[in-house]
Write a protein that holds these residues in place. Structure first.
Motif, PDB file in Angstrom:
ATOM      1  N   ALA A 346       0.835  -1.204   0.000  1.00  0.00           N
ATOM      2  CA  ALA A 346       0.000   0.000   0.000  1.00  0.00           C
ATOM      3  C   ALA A 346       0.867   1.250   0.000  1.00  0.00           C
ATOM      4  O   ALA A 346       0.563   2.238  -0.686  1.00  0.00           O
ATOM      5  CB  ALA A 346      -0.929  -0.013   1.211  1.00  0.00           C
ATOM      6  N   ARG A 347       1.976   1.225   0.756  1.00  0.00           N
ATOM      7  CA  ARG A 347       2.890   2.372   0.756  1.00  0.00           C
ATOM      8  C   ARG A 347       3.568   2.534  -0.608  1.00  0.00           C
ATOM      9  O   ARG A 347       3.808   3.656  -1.060  1.00  0.00           O
ATOM     10  CB  ARG A 347       3.920   2.199   1.868  1.00  0.00           C
ATOM     11  CG  ARG A 347       3.332   2.397   3.271  1.00  0.00           C
ATOM     12  CD  ARG A 347       4.413   2.452   4.333  1.00  0.00           C
ATOM     13  NE  ARG A 347       4.951   1.132   4.637  1.00  0.00           N
ATOM     14  CZ  ARG A 347       4.453   0.329   5.577  1.00  0.00           C
ATOM     15  NH1 ARG A 347       3.398   0.709   6.299  1.00  0.00           N
ATOM     16  NH2 ARG A 347       5.000  -0.849   5.817  1.00  0.00           N
ATOM     17  N   LEU A 348       3.853   1.413  -1.253  1.00  0.00           N
ATOM     18  CA  LEU A 348       4.438   1.490  -2.592  1.00  0.00           C
ATOM     19  C   LEU A 348       3.475   2.146  -3.570  1.00  0.00           C
ATOM     20  O   LEU A 348       3.873   2.976  -4.398  1.00  0.00           O
ATOM     21  CB  LEU A 348       4.823   0.090  -3.067  1.00  0.00           C
ATOM     22  CG  LEU A 348       5.376  -0.018  -4.490  1.00  0.00           C
ATOM     23  CD1 LEU A 348       6.649   0.817  -4.660  1.00  0.00           C
ATOM     24  CD2 LEU A 348       5.660  -1.485  -4.842  1.00  0.00           C
ATOM     25  N   LEU A 349       2.203   1.807  -3.484  1.00  0.00           N
ATOM     26  CA  LEU A 349       1.220   2.435  -4.372  1.00  0.00           C
ATOM     27  C   LEU A 349       1.058   3.920  -4.048  1.00  0.00           C
ATOM     28  O   LEU A 349       0.732   4.715  -4.935  1.00  0.00           O
ATOM     29  CB  LEU A 349      -0.124   1.714  -4.276  1.00  0.00           C
ATOM     30  CG  LEU A 349      -0.173   0.327  -4.919  1.00  0.00           C
ATOM     31  CD1 LEU A 349      -1.574  -0.275  -4.777  1.00  0.00           C
ATOM     32  CD2 LEU A 349       0.227   0.373  -6.395  1.00  0.00           C
ATOM     33  N   ASP A 350       1.269   4.316  -2.799  1.00  0.00           N
ATOM     34  CA  ASP A 350       1.276   5.745  -2.476  1.00  0.00           C
ATOM     35  C   ASP A 350       2.357   6.472  -3.271  1.00  0.00           C
ATOM     36  O   ASP A 350       2.186   7.627  -3.676  1.00  0.00           O
ATOM     37  CB  ASP A 350       1.529   5.960  -0.979  1.00  0.00           C
ATOM     38  CG  ASP A 350       0.329   5.584  -0.123  1.00  0.00           C
ATOM     39  OD1 ASP A 350      -0.790   5.514  -0.661  1.00  0.00           O
ATOM     40  OD2 ASP A 350       0.525   5.361   1.089  1.00  0.00           O
TER      41      ASP A 350
END
Length: 366
Positions: A346-350
């Motif tokens: 999820a942080r990567l998609l941020d």
């Protein structure tokens, strides 16, 4: 007898040097300098590589360094594109010349029959210092002078003889554009190092990748016959459980093998996977997995680390309204590891798709 380093001990030491045990409180410039060469065939991997290693990193941090000429992209180790600091560019490029000359002869030598190499290099230097050129533009201009030689061979000779840096907007996050080149000397306003010492490069390599073997060092650099240089240096010796000799900086710290290693998403071409030869690269990746990651056309796929080792690969698809992260696992993971993969994903998609209103993370089990 030298101390034996088991696989986990070697893994944790390398993860620590690669800033993958905990996100480091370093600036982007400090991290690029420490990592001593980030693989950069494509524009985005260095950004993802710094994001997964640094606390608080945002893409503008690296983009500004490229625009301000504090870091550059150019052909270095293994005759591939790397991102390095300006100072390391000027130091490393002359050290890599023997390897680049050898590669030039093997790839383009036949097509350059009858072409004076010094004359070609000087012509190429003049052209790219008048204005940055793409390789297609450079090949067309050189072809006017040497019409008998294939344009690809003419460009290849200039690429492997001169220190050609890729200028912005190439390498700027979210901008793209074709790669245009000028010389490092013209771009940075400084000459290449006259007598760089291989010993300094070896110390820097160990600080970022060690402990290592002579063959690891040669795999990382593309250079050969480095054993004599290593033997003359003041380094500490170790051995693997299989009896392979390792060396390291005497003052280097090596974490406890049981140190927890968080889930990490590595980008395509991450140098951690490219800097060790077959006998010791299992410190990060099983040989059976490596065959799935390294494709026959030279692409090195993006991977995920679980407990410090490659356990899958990932791919993100970004649209205007939706971003999807697909993770293909190579081996089973625990419920806790699955939750960590989803949270870090999820942080990567941020990072990759901050404006996408719809996001999905899909973990595909082995």
């Amino acid at each position: 007898m030298p101390e034996v380093l088991g696989r986990r001990a070697l893994n944790r030491a390398t993860l620590d040097r690669q800033l993958l045990l905990a996100r480091a409180e370093l600036s982007a410039l400090e991290a690029v300098g420490h990592l001593y060469g980030m693989q950069a065939q494509a524009p985005d991997p260095p950004y993802i590589g710094l994001w997964t290693r640094l606390a608080g990193f945002v893409p503008g941090d690296l983009a500004r360094l490229i625009e301000e000429r504090l870091v550059v992209r150019l052909v270095l180790m293994r005759s591939t594109i790397h991102l390095v600091t300006a100072g390391d560019c000027l130091f490393l490029r002359p050290l890599m010349q023997p390897m680049l000359t050898r590669a030039l002869r093997g790839t383009h030598g036949r097509g350059l029959a009858g072409v004076d190499p010094d004359e070609l290099a000087e012509a190429g230097r003049k052209l790219v210092q008048e204005r940055p050129l793409t390789f297609r533009e450079l090949g067309a201009l050189l072809g006017e002078r040497w019409p008998q030689a294939p344009a690809a061979d003419l460009v290849g000779a200039v690429r492997n003889t001169l220190a050609l840096v890729q200028v912005p907007p190439r390498g700027i996050w979210g901008v793209g554009g074709q790669a245009a080149h000028t010389t490092a000397e013209a771009w940075l306003g400084r000459p290449l190092a006259e007598r760089p010492r291989m010993e300094e490069a070896i110390r820097r390599y160990l600080a970022a990748y060690g402990p290592a073997t002579v063959m690891d060092l040669q795999q990382w650099s593309g250079l050969t016959r480095l054993g004599e240089v290593v033997r003359e240096m003041d380094l500490r010796g170790f051995t693997t459980e299989e009896g392979v000799n390792l060396f390291d900086l005497p003052e280097a710290e090596r974490p406890d093998p049981e140190t927890p290693a968080p889930v990490r998403y590595l980008p395509e071409y991450d140098t951690t996977l490219l800097s060790f030869e077959r006998r010791t690269r299992t410190r990060i990746c099983e040989e059976e997995y490596r065959r799935r990651i390294f494709t026959i056309n030279g692409i090195v796929k993006a991977t995920v680390l679980v407990d410090g080792f490659v356990r899958g690969m990932w791919k993100a698809t970004r649209g205007r309204r939706e971003a999807v992260l697909e993770v293909e696992l190579f081996a089973p993971v625990s419920d806790r590891e699955r939750a960590d993969l989803e949270a870090e994903g999820a942080r990567l998609l941020d990072l990759l798709a901050p404006a996408a209103p719809s996001r999905d993370i899909r973990l595909h089990d082995a």
